[in-house]
Write a protein that holds these residues in place. Sequence first.
Motif, PDB file in Angstrom:
ATOM      1  N   SER A   1       8.733  36.823  63.308  1.00 23.46           N
ATOM      2  CA  SER A   1       7.490  36.982  64.067  1.00 23.46           C
ATOM      3  C   SER A   1       7.673  37.875  65.289  1.00 23.46           C
ATOM      4  N   ARG A   2       8.752  38.622  65.375  1.00 28.80           N
ATOM      5  CA  ARG A   2       9.098  39.575  66.436  1.00 28.80           C
ATOM      6  C   ARG A   2       9.164  38.959  67.846  1.00 28.80           C
ATOM      7  N   LEU A   3       9.235  37.618  67.932  1.00 28.76           N
ATOM      8  CA  LEU A   3       9.413  37.016  69.251  1.00 28.76           C
ATOM      9  C   LEU A   3      10.841  37.232  69.724  1.00 28.76           C
ATOM     10  N   LEU A   4      11.738  37.358  68.765  1.00 29.67           N
ATOM     11  CA  LEU A   4      13.148  37.531  69.093  1.00 29.67           C
ATOM     12  C   LEU A   4      13.618  38.811  68.405  1.00 29.67           C
ATOM     13  N   PRO A   5      14.065  39.786  69.173  1.00 26.44           N
ATOM     14  CA  PRO A   5      14.535  41.001  68.515  1.00 26.44           C
ATOM     15  C   PRO A   5      15.896  40.747  67.859  1.00 26.44           C
ATOM     16  N   ALA A   6      16.017  41.127  66.602  1.00 28.61           N
ATOM     17  CA  ALA A   6      17.303  40.965  65.924  1.00 28.61           C
ATOM     18  C   ALA A   6      18.092  42.260  66.066  1.00 28.61           C
ATOM     19  N   PRO A   7      19.355  42.151  66.435  1.00 31.48           N
ATOM     20  CA  PRO A   7      20.161  43.365  66.626  1.00 31.48           C
ATOM     21  C   PRO A   7      20.407  44.116  65.322  1.00 31.48           C
ATOM     22  N   ALA A   8      20.310  43.415  64.196  1.00 36.21           N
ATOM     23  CA  ALA A   8      20.519  44.096  62.914  1.00 36.21           C
ATOM     24  C   ALA A   8      19.530  43.586  61.887  1.00 36.21           C
ATOM     25  N   GLY A   9      19.156  44.436  60.967  1.00 36.94           N
ATOM     26  CA  GLY A   9      18.261  44.035  59.887  1.00 36.94           C
ATOM     27  C   GLY A   9      16.829  44.467  60.153  1.00 36.94           C
TER      28      GLY A   9
ATOM     29  N   THR B   1       1.958  35.219  74.519  1.00 36.57           N
ATOM     30  CA  THR B   1       1.450  36.551  74.817  1.00 36.57           C
ATOM     31  C   THR B   1       1.769  37.504  73.676  1.00 36.57           C
ATOM     32  N   THR B   2       3.029  37.472  73.224  1.00 37.42           N
ATOM     33  CA  THR B   2       3.425  38.341  72.118  1.00 37.42           C
ATOM     34  C   THR B   2       2.653  37.993  70.855  1.00 37.42           C
ATOM     35  N   ASN B   3       2.519  36.688  70.599  1.00 33.65           N
ATOM     36  CA  ASN B   3       1.803  36.261  69.393  1.00 33.65           C
ATOM     37  C   ASN B   3       0.375  36.781  69.403  1.00 33.65           C
TER      38      ASN B   3
ATOM     39  N   LEU C   1      -0.330  38.253  61.516  1.00 38.47           N
ATOM     40  CA  LEU C   1       0.680  37.193  61.520  1.00 38.47           C
ATOM     41  C   LEU C   1       0.597  36.407  62.824  1.00 38.47           C
ATOM     42  N   SER C   2       0.680  35.072  62.714  1.00 41.22           N
ATOM     43  CA  SER C   2       0.682  34.270  63.934  1.00 41.22           C
ATOM     44  C   SER C   2       1.865  33.321  63.910  1.00 41.22           C
ATOM     45  N   ILE C   3       2.290  32.916  65.092  1.00 44.80           N
ATOM     46  CA  ILE C   3       3.479  32.076  65.203  1.00 44.80           C
ATOM     47  C   ILE C   3       3.273  31.026  66.274  1.00 44.80           C
ATOM     48  N   LEU C   4       3.717  29.814  65.986  1.00 43.66           N
ATOM     49  CA  LEU C   4       3.767  28.778  67.020  1.00 43.66           C
ATOM     50  C   LEU C   4       5.182  28.231  67.053  1.00 43.66           C
TER      51      LEU C   4
END
Lengths: 319, 252
Positions: free
Chosen positions: B48-56, A211-213, B77-80
């Motif tokens: 790919s912003r699927l995981l928010p990083a607390p820093a950086g 969904t995010t992608n 941008l795409s991510i799998l």
Amino acid sequence: MKGLVLAAAGVTALAAASLFVGVSDVTVGALLGGMSDEATQVMLVSRIPRTLALLLAGSGMAVSGLILQMLARNRFVEPSTAGTAESAVFGMLMVTLLAPGTPMLGRMLVAGACALAGTALFLGILRRMPLRSPLVVPLVGIMLGAVITASTEFVAYRFDMMQSVRAWETGDFSGVLRGRYELLWIGAALTAVAYAAADRFTVAGLGEDFTTNLGLNHRRVVSLGLVIVSLVTAAVIATCGMIPFLGLVVPNLVSLTRGDNMRRSLPWVALSGAGLVLACDIAGRLVIRPYEIPIGTTMGIVGSAIFLYLLLRKNAHAG
Amino acid sequence: MIEVRNARKSYGETVVVDDVSITVPAGGVISLIGANGAGKSTLLSIISRLLPAPAGTVMVEGMDVTTTPGDVLARRLSILRQDNQMTARLTVRDLIAFGRYPHSKGRPTVEDRGHVERVIRYLELEAVAHRFLDELSGGQRQRAFIAMVLCQDTRYILLDEPLNNLDVKHAVAMMKLFRRTADAFGKTIILVLHDINFASCYSDRIVAMRDGRIAFEGPPEEIITPAVIREVYGVEAAIQEIDGKRVALYFR
């Protein structure tokens, strides 16, 4: 498309049958001949509202089940295995006790708000569960529902409201009359909204990462779905009571043959839901005439049989 | 260009991505290698912003991934990720068509349909295009997922272990396809790979991670060396040059 037209024709035939099944004799001849005012009255006040209520509640609950299954990404959830229905009943009880003068719409909205909170709690628990085995998910929902029902019944028992609670918990369309089912049109409007947003729900069904992608806000899609499911469930419970298994078996049956691309499957789910509810209600009116078996019971029997078939059939893919 | 500045991510006490800064220039195939738990997948998820990083911060062509609207980023941008569990029953063609969602918003144009059919052809999925995903083999399913991401047609394509479940024939075909996509369309393809020889033969650059940090970075001839492999994986490897490509032998 051709299949869909056939299915619609089938549902229309069932709806027509539903208009002419009941204790008082209503025939096409009597209506057209204008001979019998009574027949016209029965038709307008009872039969047409009941049939419409069946169509709207059936399609609404089936679509709600489908949306919940996509959001929870689990084949075994529906409003009554996700805490939704139980929370709506709790809301109905609270508003009846605390603000007895509230009009139907207000009651439904309170029930809807409670359903929303209950379902959000369910999804919140799922989020925190490390292992999401497909079978554990509905168990969690059933347990949550049982806890909510326990509080509902405790309060109801204290205030002598058990009968009302039973009425909300067990679907029954025999009390549906003109002026007492119109809330269900809200459900129909929400089903239309669900169709408009069908692609988003399908994407959500692919999972949060997908969904995010694809550039959608997962949280927002889930919220929209929860609002639809909660309000539809509340409207159904406020007018005719809970219909078990419907939201579970119909989306699963449709998924087997049509898949889960909601743009395509949602019309099937809505039609099949309406058809199944109509058939069960007509059967309930016929088996022990002139008495009736409530749809909560007929649907329970038919629904559990279909569910067992789905579980036991060969090559069943769990979850 | 992708710029990662001081990205950090930890799970409890364990730091998985430790103050990583890296600049990935646009264009080409970049492979991310490293032992299990080195932080490759986590880094990919942060980018790919699927995981928010607390820093950086992570910037993609000057856009901060945490603040840029999701649909804008989805066209760039795409991510799998790996291990994609699917409960929804979609046909292969439907799944791939959803790759066009950021562009079409559910109203596919003729051009969108063209993209879908082209990708189906590239990945040799014609024979199974009408079948449901749960009726396919793991390898076919993996190719369908990759097809969906390629159909998204973004300038940056991030793939976490795309060769998972693929047999030798399909793995080679897939790497060739990535190479062609990067060369012909100027795409930037970032891959997490376990097979260092695939990384060696098909990448422009290799980034090697160890313990949440970037240990080495450079073209294959600098990375595929006994010293680097020893550092990164803790195994001894003999390096042979075959047809101008460096191949590591570590099966002893």
